[in-house]
Design a protein around this motif. Structure first.
Motif, short mmCIF file in Angstrom:
data_model
loop_
_atom_site.label_atom_id
_atom_site.label_comp_id
_atom_site.label_asym_id
_atom_site.label_seq_id
_atom_site.Cartn_x
_atom_site.Cartn_y
_atom_site.Cartn_z
N LEU A 178 0.82 -1.22 0.00
CA LEU A 178 0.00 0.00 0.00
C LEU A 178 0.86 1.27 0.00
CD1 LEU A 178 -2.99 -0.93 2.37
CD2 LEU A 178 -2.84 -1.09 -0.11
N ASP A 179 1.52 1.58 1.14
CA ASP A 179 2.20 2.88 1.25
C ASP A 179 3.32 3.05 0.22
OD1 ASP A 179 1.37 4.64 3.74
OD2 ASP A 179 1.07 2.54 4.25
N ASP A 180 3.21 4.12 -0.53
CA ASP A 180 4.20 4.49 -1.56
C ASP A 180 4.26 3.49 -2.73
OD1 ASP A 180 4.66 6.70 -0.07
OD2 ASP A 180 6.67 6.15 0.59
N THR A 181 3.27 2.56 -2.79
CA THR A 181 3.13 1.70 -3.97
C THR A 181 1.76 1.96 -4.59
OG1 THR A 181 4.60 0.00 -3.05
CG2 THR A 181 3.15 -0.69 -4.85
N LEU A 182 0.68 1.53 -3.92
CA LEU A 182 -0.66 1.91 -4.40
C LEU A 182 -0.96 3.36 -3.97
CD1 LEU A 182 -3.44 0.93 -5.64
CD2 LEU A 182 -4.17 0.68 -3.27
N LEU A 183 -0.58 3.67 -2.73
CA LEU A 183 -0.88 5.00 -2.16
C LEU A 183 0.26 5.97 -2.46
CD1 LEU A 183 -2.10 3.84 1.38
CD2 LEU A 183 -3.46 4.15 -0.69
N SER A 184 -0.09 7.23 -2.65
CA SER A 184 0.91 8.27 -2.86
C SER A 184 0.91 9.16 -1.62
CB SER A 184 0.57 9.10 -4.09
OG SER A 184 0.51 8.26 -5.23
N ALA A 189 -4.73 5.40 -9.39
CA ALA A 189 -4.40 4.13 -8.73
C ALA A 189 -5.68 3.36 -8.37
CB ALA A 189 -3.57 4.40 -7.47
N TYR A 190 -6.69 4.08 -7.91
CA TYR A 190 -7.95 3.42 -7.54
C TYR A 190 -8.62 2.81 -8.77
CZ TYR A 190 -12.26 2.58 -4.89
OH TYR A 190 -13.34 1.99 -4.27
N SER A 191 -8.64 3.56 -9.86
CA SER A 191 -9.28 3.01 -11.07
C SER A 191 -8.45 1.85 -11.64
CB SER A 191 -9.57 4.09 -12.10
OG SER A 191 -8.40 4.76 -12.44
N ALA A 192 -7.14 1.87 -11.40
CA ALA A 192 -6.29 0.75 -11.85
C ALA A 192 -6.73 -0.56 -11.20
CB ALA A 192 -4.83 1.04 -11.55
N HIS A 200 8.27 3.53 -14.62
CA HIS A 200 8.88 4.82 -14.87
C HIS A 200 8.43 5.82 -13.80
CE1 HIS A 200 10.41 8.24 -17.10
NE2 HIS A 200 9.23 8.81 -17.00
N SER A 201 7.16 5.76 -13.43
CA SER A 201 6.59 6.71 -12.46
C SER A 201 6.70 6.17 -11.04
CB SER A 201 5.12 6.97 -12.77
OG SER A 201 4.94 7.27 -14.12
N THR A 202 6.56 7.08 -10.08
CA THR A 202 6.63 6.70 -8.66
C THR A 202 5.23 6.45 -8.09
OG1 THR A 202 6.52 9.01 -7.97
CG2 THR A 202 8.73 8.07 -8.29
N MET A 203 5.20 5.77 -6.97
CA MET A 203 4.01 5.55 -6.12
C MET A 203 2.76 5.18 -6.92
SD MET A 203 4.65 8.21 -2.99
CE MET A 203 6.02 9.31 -3.10
N GLY A 204 1.62 5.79 -6.62
CA GLY A 204 0.35 5.41 -7.24
C GLY A 204 0.35 5.49 -8.75
N ARG A 205 1.09 6.46 -9.30
CA ARG A 205 1.17 6.56 -10.77
C ARG A 205 1.96 5.39 -11.34
NH1 ARG A 205 -0.59 11.26 -13.17
NH2 ARG A 205 -1.15 12.84 -11.65
N GLY A 206 2.97 4.97 -10.60
CA GLY A 206 3.74 3.79 -11.00
C GLY A 206 2.87 2.54 -10.94
N PHE A 207 2.04 2.46 -9.90
CA PHE A 207 1.11 1.32 -9.76
C PHE A 207 0.17 1.27 -10.97
CE2 PHE A 207 -2.84 -0.69 -8.63
CZ PHE A 207 -2.46 -1.79 -7.89
N SER A 208 -0.35 2.42 -11.30
CA SER A 208 -1.29 2.52 -12.42
C SER A 208 -0.62 2.12 -13.74
CB SER A 208 -1.80 3.96 -12.45
OG SER A 208 -2.53 4.19 -13.59
N GLU A 209 0.65 2.53 -13.89
CA GLU A 209 1.42 2.19 -15.09
C GLU A 209 1.64 0.66 -15.18
OE1 GLU A 209 5.09 4.57 -14.96
OE2 GLU A 209 6.03 3.02 -16.18
N ILE A 210 1.99 0.05 -14.05
CA ILE A 210 2.20 -1.41 -14.03
C ILE A 210 0.88 -2.13 -14.33
CG2 ILE A 210 2.76 -3.39 -12.55
CD1 ILE A 210 4.77 -1.49 -11.07
#
Ligand code: MG
Length: 260
Positions: free
Chosen positions: A22-28, A36-39, A241-251
């Motif tokens: 969660l912290d700093d992976t799904l959550l920013s 991240a939530y829509s991902a 490439h992106s950090t935290m929630g944006r990175g989660f969304s990218e993955i």
């Protein structure tokens, strides 16, 4: 670590679960943001079983499973889980009640020792915890790394285990981590834990994700994992490439694309 663009259809062959920190992976910075939530919904629609895995308290895991489009949440670095994988919401704590109470009493006594010896402050989420105690080492208070190291050494020689994320130091008497906590959940569901570890992708960012990066079949880090590589014996195989929630969304977008 290879870039996400190198992730191939072969890499996700057989993967049917996405396990994520969660912290700093799904959550920013502690917040669940829109992308991240829509991902989570996109992963769910694509057919992945979603399992959160966090150092946060059991109470957070229960709310997440009740409210989010996920089927399970493992909390306290593997110590306890909530899931609806085979029916209504179920709590999994493999420790018998009398042992749990005994461990709680020992944790509370030793917590006072650490607070007095190192002037550590408790994290603000301890009221929801079952298996561990969390100290704030970077969320609202900064604690020097050498002080954290000395506290961890005293805990170790006193018979306790510790985990550190970038925000908390966890103290526990349980034997779990993010990999064995997942394995225990699968065993409890009568699934072969070794096979299930191979069939799951794990997404994380920091030191308490280390055991998972070493054990899961497919491992991916959000870009901020780079800051914690020195504390990881095994790095994730792929990085966003992106950090935290944006990175989660990218993955998530890449996993959905390859699964389609
Ligand atoms: Mg994290």
């Amino acid at each position: 670590m290879r870039p996400l663009s190198a992730l191939s259809v072969e890499d996700i062959n057989g993967i049917d679960k996405v396990v994520f920190d969660l912290d700093d992976t799904l959550l920013s910075n502690g917040k669940l943001e829109e992308d991240a939530y829509s991902a989570l919904f996109r992963l769910r629609v694509a057919g992945f079983t979603l399992i959160a895995s966090t150092g946060r308290p059991a109470s957070f895991a229960e709310v997440a499973v009740r409210q989010w489009p996920i089927q399970a949440a493992i909390a306290e670095n593997g110590g306890v889980a909530f899931h609806c994988l085979d029916g209504p919401l179920t709590k999994l704590d493999t420790c018998p009640g009398h042992t749990r109470r005994e461990r709680r009493a020992r944790l509370e006594t030793f917590t006072e020792t650490l607070r007095n010896e190192f002037e550590l402050q408790l994290a603000d989420d301890n009221h929801g915890r079952i298996t561990d105690v969390a100290f704030d080492i970077g969320e609202h208070h900064r604690v020097a790394p050498e002080v954290v190291e000395r506290a961890r050494n005293l805990a170790r020689v006193s018979g306790f285990r510790t985990f550190c994320s970038n925000i908390h130091m966890h103290l526990t008497l349980d034997a779990f981590d993010k990999a064995t906590g997942f394995a225990a959940l699968m065993s409890n569901l009568q699934q072969d834990p070794v096979r299930e570890l191979r069939r799951a992708a794990f997404l994380g960012d920091s030191a308490n994700d280390g055991p998972a990066f070493a054990a899961f079949g497919l491992t991916l880090g959000v870009a901020n994992v780079r800051k914690h590589l020195a504390k990881l014996t095994v790095a994730p195989r792929f990085v966003s490439h992106s950090t935290m929630g944006r990175g989660f969304s990218e993955i998530a977008a890449r996993l959905v694309e390859l699964r389609a």
